[in-house]
Scaffold this active site. Structure first.
Site: not given
Ligand code: NDP
Ligand code: GDR
Length: 349
Positions: A132, A134
């Site tokens: 990520t 992050e």
């Molecule tokens: P989501 O939160 O939508 O999905 C996470 C998934 O992980 C869900 O299927 C969840 O299951 C599962 N999960 C959580 N805990 C466990 C566990 N203990 N064992 C097995 N499975 C588990 O995330 P995204 O689809 O957005 O992201 C996918 C991956 O990519 C994550 O690893 C995230 O950190 C990473 N990522 C995401 C980004 C983004 O912008 N979306 C950017 C960079 C990285 P359940 O449905 O049961 O909760």
């Molecule tokens: P992020 O996504 O932390 O980048 O992680 P999120 O959408 O939670 O926050 C993005 C930015 O928005 C600001 N923010 C808020 N965020 C949330 N959730 N709720 C609020 O009300 C709000 N107001 C402002 C946050 O402070 C932050 O700066 C996502 C996840 O998908 C991670 O798993 C993944 O790794 C990174 O993106 C890349």
């Protein structure tokens, strides 16, 4: 036997798009899901229904905190590709559940890599780790690329840094085909509703339909590089089709503030937002003079990532990958989907 793919995290946003892509490509997909007291398969329901007639997808109960089940599933399925998308993926929540986040996101990745070795598949399986942006956390360089130093700013970021390095280490130590996709934020109508983009588009749809008065947000000035999840799962798959395992950044190369995301979302329903005040006192008025956005410091993070902007040049050159969906189109698609969902009382998550 057709090659099978195992996505962990199949019930999440990315897992659902990836499962669709892999099924389209003709593969058998084995997803690992957590046991839940209520249904957690909403995002893959459409695929699962088909599976009864045409079994391209199988689901197995499992968890990244349970090594034994990982070994059982892998030894039974004998996958050719494993995508580790499973994670406690919410940055703010990771401050409240830091130990759990480390267990799932960091040690969980180690458990999975070791399960592959235990099954004697280290040289046969191709492994994708959901790394990520992050990892970059506190700005060291703009834009951020595969060579930018890491400085994570949350328990989530730190856990993902362990997962990143253990993936690199197993690649080098055991000659595994293991890659990190360092993905910048990617969104869609299937994004969880507690992430800022989806929280905004759901609220805007609810305000438009008279079901909500005001949207409460944290840091409006955070800048993110937002793309569409469907584009990013294509990049994940491409990373596992290379001759040699490498790490890649996937990003749009374009950055917007949370404030801009709010403005564009309201624009999509024909509304303009006018801001007044500063910091915690800042409010957003609509054209009728109603307060539609307020700041709530409860959403601030103890340490914030202020700015993320990715450089996807390596992915463009070696994977031929480029985002297809532009920022405005992403916002419009999400607002439109939420207008339909809110009207029908049927919103994802
Ligand atoms: P989501 O939160 O939508 O999905 C996470 C998934 O992980 C869900 O299927 C969840 O299951 C599962 N999960 C959580 N805990 C466990 C566990 N203990 N064992 C097995 N499975 C588990 O995330 P995204 O689809 O957005 O992201 C996918 C991956 O990519 C994550 O690893 C995230 O950190 C990473 N990522 C995401 C980004 C983004 O912008 N979306 C950017 C960079 C990285 P359940 O449905 O049961 O909760
Ligand atoms: P992020 O996504 O932390 O980048 O992680 P999120 O959408 O939670 O926050 C993005 C930015 O928005 C600001 N923010 C808020 N965020 C949330 N959730 N709720 C609020 O009300 C709000 N107001 C402002 C946050 O402070 C932050 O700066 C996502 C996840 O998908 C991670 O798993 C993944 O790794 C990174 O993106 C890349």
């Amino acid at each position: 036997m057709s090659p099978s793919k195992s996505p962990l995290g199949i019930t999440g946003q990315d897992g659902s798009y990836l499962a669709e892509l892999l099924i389209e490509k003709g593969y058998q997909v084995h997803g690992i899901i957590r046991r839940s007291s209520s249904f957690n398969t909403g995002r893959i329901e459409h695929l699962y229904k088909d599976a009864h007639e045409n079994p391209k997808m199988r689901l197995h109960h499992g968890d990244l905190t349970d090594s034994t089940c990982l070994v059982h599933i892998i030894s039974k399925v004998l996958p050719t590709e494993i995508y580790n998308l499973g994670a406690q993926s919410h940055v703010k929540v990771s401050f409240d559940m830091s130990e759990y986040t480390a267990d799932v996101d960091a040690v969980g990745t180690l458990r999975l890599l070791d399960a592959i070795r235990t099954c004697g598949l280290a040289h046969l399986v191709r492994f994708y780790q959901a790394s990520t942006s992050e990892l970059y956390g506190q700005v060291q360089e703009i834009p951020q690329s595969e060579t930018t130093p890491f400085y994570p700013r949350s328990p989530y970021g730190v856990a993902k840094m362990y997962a990143y390095w253990i993936t690199v280490n197993y690649r080098e130590a055991y000659n595994m085909y293991a890659c990190n996709g360092i993905l910048f934020n990617h969104e869609s109508p299937r994004r969880g509703r507690t992430f800022v983009t989806r929280k905004i588009t759901c609220a805007v749809a609810s305000i438009k339909l008279g079901k909500q008065e005001c949207l409460y947000l944290g840091n409006l000035d955070a800048k993110r590089d937002w793309g569409h999840a469907r584009d990013y799962v294509e990049g994940m798959w491409r990373m596992l089709q290379q001759e040699k395992a490498e790490d890649f950044v996937l990003a749009t190369g374009e950055m917007h503030t949370v404030r801009e995301f709010v403005e564009k979302s309201f624009k999509a329903i024909g509304e303009t937002i006018r801001w007044e005040g500063a910091a915690e006192e800042e409010v957003g008025f609509d054209s009728q003079g109603k307060i539609r956005v307020r700041v709530d410091p409860a959403y601030y993070r103890p340490t914030e990532v202020e700015l993320l902007l990715g450089n996807p040049a390596k992915a463009a050159e070696k994977l031929g990958w480029k985002r297809q969906v532009e920022f405005d189109a992403l916002v419009e698609e999400m607002v439109k989907a939420d207008l339909t969902g809110v009207a029908a009382g049927d919103v994802f998550n």
